[in-house]
Design a protein around this motif. Structure first.
Motif, PDB file in Angstrom:
ATOM      1  N   SER A  75      50.772  26.826  -4.499  1.00 21.77           N
ATOM      2  CA  SER A  75      50.592  26.995  -3.242  1.00 21.77           C
ATOM      3  C   SER A  75      48.875  27.258  -2.597  1.00 21.77           C
ATOM      4  N   ARG A  76      48.869  28.265  -3.294  1.00 22.24           N
ATOM      5  CA  ARG A  76      47.884  29.335  -3.377  1.00 22.24           C
ATOM      6  C   ARG A  76      46.634  28.601  -4.103  1.00 22.24           C
ATOM      7  N   GLY A  77      46.800  27.693  -5.045  1.00 18.49           N
ATOM      8  CA  GLY A  77      45.691  27.311  -5.690  1.00 18.49           C
ATOM      9  C   GLY A  77      45.135  26.265  -4.488  1.00 18.49           C
ATOM     10  N   GLU A  78      46.865  25.607  -4.133  1.00 19.05           N
ATOM     11  CA  GLU A  78      45.943  24.707  -3.347  1.00 19.05           C
ATOM     12  C   GLU A  78      44.703  24.718  -1.684  1.00 19.05           C
ATOM     13  N   VAL A  79      45.680  26.421  -1.293  1.00 21.10           N
ATOM     14  CA  VAL A  79      44.981  26.539   0.137  1.00 21.10           C
ATOM     15  C   VAL A  79      43.360  26.977  -0.603  1.00 21.10           C
ATOM     16  N   ALA A  80      43.594  27.695  -1.773  1.00 17.64           N
ATOM     17  CA  ALA A  80      42.222  28.033  -2.139  1.00 17.64           C
ATOM     18  C   ALA A  80      40.995  26.796  -1.778  1.00 17.64           C
ATOM     19  N   GLU A  81      41.552  25.871  -2.707  1.00 14.61           N
ATOM     20  CA  GLU A  81      40.869  24.768  -2.509  1.00 14.61           C
ATOM     21  C   GLU A  81      40.355  24.172  -1.295  1.00 14.61           C
ATOM     22  N   LYS A  82      41.477  23.898  -0.524  1.00 16.51           N
ATOM     23  CA  LYS A  82      41.174  23.594   0.645  1.00 16.51           C
ATOM     24  C   LYS A  82      40.119  24.544   1.379  1.00 16.51           C
ATOM     25  N   SER A  84      37.783  26.463   0.200  1.00 18.20           N
ATOM     26  CA  SER A  84      36.727  26.351  -0.650  1.00 18.20           C
ATOM     27  C   SER A  84      36.016  24.908  -0.103  1.00 18.20           C
ATOM     28  N   ASP A  85      36.914  24.110   0.650  1.00 17.12           N
ATOM     29  CA  ASP A  85      36.290  22.575   1.084  1.00 17.12           C
ATOM     30  C   ASP A  85      35.851  22.114   2.201  1.00 17.12           C
ATOM     31  N   ILE A  86      36.413  24.072   3.228  1.00 17.10           N
ATOM     32  CA  ILE A  86      35.580  23.833   4.542  1.00 17.10           C
ATOM     33  C   ILE A  86      34.544  24.923   3.984  1.00 17.10           C
ATOM     34  N   ARG A  87      33.854  25.676   2.925  1.00 18.64           N
ATOM     35  CA  ARG A  87      32.955  26.567   3.657  1.00 18.64           C
ATOM     36  C   ARG A  87      31.598  25.586   2.662  1.00 18.64           C
ATOM     37  N   ARG A  88      32.160  24.684   1.909  1.00 23.02           N
ATOM     38  CA  ARG A  88      31.137  23.571   1.057  1.00 23.02           C
ATOM     39  C   ARG A  88      30.844  22.849   2.767  1.00 23.02           C
ATOM     40  N   GLY A  89      31.883  22.527   2.849  1.00 25.68           N
ATOM     41  CA  GLY A  89      31.981  20.940   5.193  1.00 25.68           C
ATOM     42  C   GLY A  89      30.260  22.473   5.350  1.00 25.68           C
ATOM     43  N   GLN A  90      30.897  23.510   5.608  1.00 26.66           N
ATOM     44  CA  GLN A  90      29.757  24.116   6.600  1.00 26.66           C
ATOM     45  C   GLN A  90      28.340  24.828   5.428  1.00 26.66           C
ATOM     46  N   ALA A  91      28.510  24.613   5.159  1.00 24.37           N
ATOM     47  CA  ALA A  91      27.413  25.310   4.040  1.00 24.37           C
ATOM     48  C   ALA A  91      26.658  23.853   4.535  1.00 24.37           C
ATOM     49  N   ALA A  92      26.708  22.350   4.153  1.00 22.46           N
ATOM     50  CA  ALA A  92      26.229  21.488   4.287  1.00 22.46           C
ATOM     51  C   ALA A  92      26.328  21.033   5.575  1.00 22.46           C
TER      52      ALA A  92
END
Length: 109
Positions: A75-82, A84-92
């Motif tokens: 669960s912690r890995g899934e949250v971290a991945e999500k 990370s995806d959000i931050r990557r989207g914000q950066a893009a």
């Protein structure tokens, strides 16, 4: 009321196993905050188990807790991945110069 009466009359070993089973069920449904409360209760119940039964119960509980730990890590890995995806989207979004999303109450320009 009948369930409460049954838990009062239950042997401490049975009660401990019930607590661990509820912890696993809560982990499956993502109720992480309540698991900590049950862990504290489990500690006190373990002390009520007679010494001659305690080792076998603790071995069984430790196997359950290992499964629970795996669920926590997944669960912690899934949250971290999500995140990370959000931050990557914000950066893009910032990189491409797209305006940030506004809330429904934000005035239009």
């Amino acid at each position: 009321m009948a369930a409460n009466q049954a838990s009062v009359n239950a042997r401490p070993a049975d009660l401990a196993m019930d607590i661990v089973a509820r912890m696993e069920a809560m982990a499956d449904s993502g109720e992480w905050s309540r698991i900590e409360q049950l862990a504290a209760r489990l500690r006190s119940v373990l002390l009520d188990i007679p010494e001659n039964e305690r080792q076998a119960v603790i071995v069984s509980i430790s196997h359950c807790l290992e499964r629970l730990q795996v669920k926590v890590l997944v669960s912690r890995g899934e949250v971290a991945e999500k995140l990370s995806d959000i931050r990557r989207g914000q950066a893009a979004t910032r990189a491409y110069g797209q305006p940030e999303r506004r809330g429904p109450d934000s005035p239009l320009r």
